[in-house]
Design an enzyme around this catalytic site. Structure first.
Site, PDB file in Angstrom:
ATOM      1  N   TYR A  68     -35.966  42.612  -8.530  1.00 44.79           N
ATOM      2  CA  TYR A  68     -36.663  41.747  -8.046  1.00 44.79           C
ATOM      3  C   TYR A  68     -37.282  40.849  -9.445  1.00 44.79           C
ATOM      4  O   TYR A  68     -37.432  41.213 -10.441  1.00 44.79           O
ATOM      5  CB  TYR A  68     -37.976  42.638  -7.459  1.00 44.79           C
ATOM      6  CG  TYR A  68     -37.702  43.414  -6.201  1.00 44.79           C
ATOM      7  CD1 TYR A  68     -37.155  42.656  -4.938  1.00 44.79           C
ATOM      8  CD2 TYR A  68     -37.286  44.726  -6.394  1.00 44.79           C
ATOM      9  CE1 TYR A  68     -36.562  43.585  -4.139  1.00 44.79           C
ATOM     10  CE2 TYR A  68     -36.912  45.647  -5.450  1.00 44.79           C
ATOM     11  CZ  TYR A  68     -36.406  44.875  -4.262  1.00 44.79           C
ATOM     12  OH  TYR A  68     -35.938  45.586  -3.290  1.00 44.79           O
ATOM     13  N   ASP A  69     -37.765  39.591  -8.917  1.00 43.13           N
ATOM     14  CA  ASP A  69     -38.388  38.701  -9.870  1.00 43.13           C
ATOM     15  C   ASP A  69     -40.035  38.782  -9.839  1.00 43.13           C
ATOM     16  O   ASP A  69     -40.594  38.215 -10.562  1.00 43.13           O
ATOM     17  CB  ASP A  69     -37.916  37.325  -9.698  1.00 43.13           C
ATOM     18  CG  ASP A  69     -36.119  37.145  -9.639  1.00 43.13           C
ATOM     19  OD1 ASP A  69     -35.906  38.044 -10.505  1.00 43.13           O
ATOM     20  OD2 ASP A  69     -35.966  36.389  -9.151  1.00 43.13           O
ATOM     21  N   THR A  70     -40.415  39.047  -8.513  1.00 41.41           N
ATOM     22  CA  THR A  70     -41.745  38.847  -8.266  1.00 41.41           C
ATOM     23  C   THR A  70     -42.175  40.098  -7.514  1.00 41.41           C
ATOM     24  O   THR A  70     -41.597  40.740  -6.686  1.00 41.41           O
ATOM     25  CB  THR A  70     -41.967  37.740  -7.294  1.00 41.41           C
ATOM     26  OG1 THR A  70     -41.501  36.566  -7.929  1.00 41.41           O
ATOM     27  CG2 THR A  70     -43.281  37.717  -7.101  1.00 41.41           C
TER      28      THR A  70
END
Lengths: 295, 295
Positions: B19-21
């Site tokens: 995940y990035d966020t």
């Protein structure tokens, strides 16, 4: 066959002869706010002179019976405290006589002086009306259930506060023996030109938060009627409920096995009364005052 | 196949890489009241050092974003106003950006300073917070709808009053164009040892009295998520919602097409997480703090 319209002198005579007791709703039947409906005092006098018993039955819990007597008197209508039945008084009678409420316990009241006075008249101690001090997330935890609270009674409360709701909630949730009683479940409340949230709406906060269902005293529910029938030893077949609302007054009469008379001076109009979808009144009449043509 | 338990260093590594966020709920995930969950600040620092975007998402509407920054700082957690998302802020953004609220109109607020401040920050005028003066049946009629009121916004209100409820009611009923928005619909609110009535319960008075259904911003409803996704231009497939409640946090993530991580430091336990009846989280973990074993 729908409701029978009463419009002639002989219809009025035979209607009146059929009953020993008449139960009356107030607003829309006897008066509108502070204005008496034309000829109604004369009709009530006529019924008394024929030996009929009159009982006045309201869902309003904010006013005590004594204060209702003052209002009747100010409008030129004779009425005694014994003839007045409010949902606040019915709550007191039901708690004391039917539920045999433990006299060592207290009732947490969300509601006005009417409820407090009626409960105190039957010897029940009330708490809660002072719980108006502000609360915050930090001070919420001070609100604790009390083993002394044996019931939460909810009526219309113009001083509703988060503290009251939180107190009622913790008592109802954490003490499953705590009774939950509502004076009535009217969705809205007439107040001049507009309608405002009624007891049934205020109550919905606690119904949702506690997931508990209250015992509701007032019309169209039957506990208040049980109190009236028992107090006066009434025979349902010889008793007629007179009201202006089909979904409260008329339904209340029907549920109790009474005859019913719907007047058109309040909420219901002729179309609503005659609709097969509506609770079916036994009779309807333009105004209670119309009966004044008979003596 | 139910939720995947994360319990080894390599599982933590591949989870974080995916995940990035990360969106985080607050209470039960980051802290309990005023106590931070063990090792959580270290985990947040680790995620930042790996270039992850962090967004903090709460249904609480009582506290403004600026005050949340103070709380995070006091608990030793770095957070900026931009990273904080509350249901109050989401309401302001949604009214202003999505609904293009008419700037000549006002919002009638049932709720605390958090809502007022966020609405004022986007240039919306609020009314209602002073409406705490006592009302009676005789003075009710003074409460009139106002053509200036374009929306009623309802959140948690420790100063709830009958006057506020009556004002909101007449505006919603007599002006069908008046918007009806709730910050969230949480049934209850944790406050130390006990639960108390939440926004969803307070709201129920107006839902019942007006027979109108509000647009609800907060978890598990999607408007707040739409605001978050839009503000940060997030890609749902590269975003994970971290929470402790299945029926709000996890369901919110699922509805938005995000991955979800349920922590066991709050409301949900392992049995609930693994029940096929529950909203199905993608992953679960004993505590968010467990991720601190990776750097």
């Amino acid at each position: 066959m729908g409701p029978t319209r009463l419009s002639t002198r002989s219809e009025y005579e035979s209607f009146v002869d059929r009953y020993d007791t008449f139960l009356f709703d107030y607003d829309g039947v006897i008066w509108h706010g502070s204005t008496v409906v034309n000829n109604v005092p004369k009709v009530l006098d006529m019924l008394r002179s024929r030996g009929k018993r009159l009982v006045f039955v309201t869902n309003n819990s904010a006013t005590s019976r004594k204060d209702y007597v003052k209002k009747f008197t100010s409008l030129g209508i004779q009425a005694s405290v014994e003839e007045i039945f409010s949902s606040a008084y019915a709550t007191a009678v039901y708690l004391h006589d039917v539920l045999k409420f433990d006299p060592s316990k207290k009732v947490y009241v969300i509601g006005g002086a009417g409820i407090r006075h009626e409960l105190e008249e039957v010897g029940i101690t009330t708490v809660g009306h002072d719980d108006i001090a502000q609360v915050s997330l930090a001070t919420l935890k001070e609100i604790e259930p009390s083993a002394e609270v044996g019931a939460v009674v909810c009526g219309i409360d113009y001083d509703i506060s988060y503290r009251k709701l939180a107190n009622a909630h913790v008592n109802l949730v954490e003490n499953p023996d705590c009774l939950f009683i509502a004076t009535n479940d009217d969705r809205t409340l007439p107040g001049g030109k507009h309608m405002y949230p009624g007891t049934g709406s205020l109550l919905n906060t606690l119904v949702h938060s506690t997931q508990r269902t209250p015992l509701v005293m007032g019309k169209p529910n039957t506990p208040m009627l049980e109190c009236v029938l028992k107090k006066f030893s009434l025979e349902p077949a010889r008793t007629c409920m007179v009201g202006d609302r089909l979904d409260t007054d008329i339904l209340f009469g029907i549920k109790g096995g009474l005859s019913t008379l719907c007047v058109l001076t309040g909420v219901a109009d002729e179309t609503a009364v005659c609709s097969p979808e509506s609770p079916q009144a036994s009779y309807y009449i333009s105004s209670l005052g119309d009966l004044s043509v008979i003596q």
